[in-house]
Design a protein around this motif. Structure first.
Motif, PDB file in Angstrom:
ATOM      1  N   GLY A   1       8.060   7.913  -0.104  1.00 48.19           N
ATOM      2  CA  GLY A   1       7.034   6.846   0.079  1.00 48.19           C
ATOM      3  C   GLY A   1       6.894   5.667  -0.504  1.00 48.19           C
TER       4      GLY A   1
ATOM      5  N   VAL B   1       6.055  -3.679  -1.843  1.00 53.33           N
ATOM      6  CA  VAL B   1       4.809  -3.997  -1.111  1.00 53.33           C
ATOM      7  C   VAL B   1       4.434  -5.278  -1.643  1.00 53.33           C
ATOM      8  CG1 VAL B   1       3.189  -2.477  -2.075  1.00 53.33           C
ATOM      9  CG2 VAL B   1       2.966  -3.367   0.141  1.00 53.33           C
TER      10      VAL B   1
ATOM     11  N   SER C   1      -0.453  -1.721   1.513  1.00 52.50           N
ATOM     12  CA  SER C   1      -0.915  -0.305   1.259  1.00 52.50           C
ATOM     13  C   SER C   1       0.661   0.466   1.308  1.00 52.50           C
ATOM     14  CB  SER C   1      -1.615   0.047   2.375  1.00 52.50           C
ATOM     15  OG  SER C   1      -2.870  -0.476   2.328  1.00 52.50           O
ATOM     16  N   LEU C   2       0.540   1.707   0.604  1.00 52.12           N
ATOM     17  CA  LEU C   2       1.471   2.581   0.835  1.00 52.12           C
ATOM     18  C   LEU C   2       1.079   4.150   0.683  1.00 52.12           C
ATOM     19  CD1 LEU C   2       4.539   1.296  -1.860  1.00 52.12           C
ATOM     20  CD2 LEU C   2       4.465   1.603   0.573  1.00 52.12           C
TER      21      LEU C   2
ATOM     22  N   VAL D   1       7.118   2.435  -7.030  1.00 55.76           N
ATOM     23  CA  VAL D   1       6.147   1.771  -6.507  1.00 55.76           C
ATOM     24  C   VAL D   1       6.320   0.295  -7.161  1.00 55.76           C
ATOM     25  CG1 VAL D   1       3.951   1.384  -5.633  1.00 55.76           C
ATOM     26  CG2 VAL D   1       4.907   3.750  -5.508  1.00 55.76           C
TER      27      VAL D   1
END
Length: 119
Positions: A8, A12, A17-18, A115
């Motif tokens: 996931g 971004v 959002s993640l 991320v």
């Protein structure tokens, strides 16, 4: 033995959002407390959020409060981290980990998912 696989992560924009997922192998997932950690380049690994075996107790780092939500689905052997209002300083490799004895010593770790939050 528990194997953990995160997914996931990604790139971004700030404010986005993640949702991270961590799938666990084995039949004893519900007996583990679970944590999400992160480590940014040049920084120490930090605990972002933790959830109890049943999911009734959750704790967060100050940096995550109000923006991140940890949850788990014991039927699916999965723990989640919903991250909202992301900031560039949230950029890191995120790891999930399992605490077998619920003593805040994490026994099993995933491989991590990147991320990256752009400004």
């Amino acid at each position: 033995q528990v194997q953990l696989v995160e997914s996931g992560g990604g790139l971004v924009q700030a404010g986005g959002s993640l949702r991270l997922s961590c799938a666990a192998s084995g039949r004893t997932f519900s007996s583990y407390a679970m944590g999400w950690f992160r480590q940014a380049p040049g920084k120490e690994r930090e605990l972002v959020a933790r959830i109890s075996q049943s999911g009734t107790s959750r704790t967060y780092a100050d940096s995550a409060k109000g923006r991140f939500t940890i949850s788990r689905d014991n039927a699916k052997n999965t723990v989640y981290l919903q991250m909202n209002s992301l900031k560039p300083e949230d950029t890191a490799v995120y790891y999930c980990a399992a605490d077998q004895a619920t003593d805040y010593v994490y026994d099993y770790w995933g491989q991590g998912t990147q991320v990256t939050v752009s400004s």
